[in-house]
Scaffold this active site. Sequence first.
Site: not given
Length: 279
Positions: A17, A68, A89, A105, A130, A132-134
């Site tokens: 990160s 998340k 987030n 985000d 995708g 997912g969380g993002a």
Amino acid sequence: MTNIEHYAVFGSPIKHSKSPRIHKLFAEQTQQALVYDDQEVPAEQFQSAVSDFFEQGGKGLNCTLPLKELAWSFADIKTERAELSKAVNTLALQADGSILGDNTDGVGLLTDLINNHQVKLSNTHVLILGAGGASRGIILPILEQNVASLVIANRTIDKAINLANEFTHKGTITGCGFDDLANQQFDLIINATSSSLSNDLPPLPENILRKNGVCYDLAYGNEPTTFVKWGKKNQASKSLDGLGMLVEQAAEAFFIWRGVRPNTKDVIALLNAERGKVI
Ligand code: NDP
């Protein structure tokens, strides 16, 4: 005596990160007295790790993959954008001791696309890879840009369909599998899968990117990601990675915690220079 306040990012894996470095640069730039570190927190330890952090005086947290949705459940109160995305987030301790959950985000992605890279979204056909969380965090802000259509494609098809169904009251959105993308074309393709982390790529049909189309990978690294390379090979007018989004979503979290907006352009330029790329 200066009271140094504590912030952190939780996730797994977390050592890659760049958030601690970004928040350190923000704090220096805006002369805020804070520390921000990273902590490896697998999903099964999330509840106890977050409770410990706030009990020990922590002021705010970022939560990344795969936490998340858990952070969303943890927050006592949520902003509207977090409530709708069902992914958080950013957690922020409030004056009354409650924990606010937000999702920065979407605003981070849009600020990078629109302000930093002059990408226009209104009336365009957008594909998100995708579910997912993002992906959850960026759907609503994209629909709010008056796009002509938004398609969510995912390896696990049901997840894409269910996710799209949650937002049908907010715009023209559908969910599908990768095989259903044949004969479709898009102006903007956003990779919100974690496939780049394993140098992998979702299976995409030829000619899926319109002439002058844009590719954006939420993932980032010191080298171009697999999807950024795919975009360049397929004649994208811009093929971008998520470093700018990372800095912009961090700036929004910093503002929530500290009430001060850092200058993101300097930080993006510095991080790009460090990885040998001039924007
Ligand atoms: P999640 O674990 O919540 O979701 C992962 C998604 O990727 C799922 O849709 C999953 O599909 C899909 N996926 C994983 N591997 C593959 C593969 N090999 N081929 C196709 N699909 C695959 O992760 P997040 O949504 O939190 O994060 C996704 C990416 O976005 C990560 O790379 C993360 O680093 C990046 N990100 C960047 C940010 C930034 O600021 N730049 C902010 C947030 C995220 P399935 O459902 O079928 O398992």
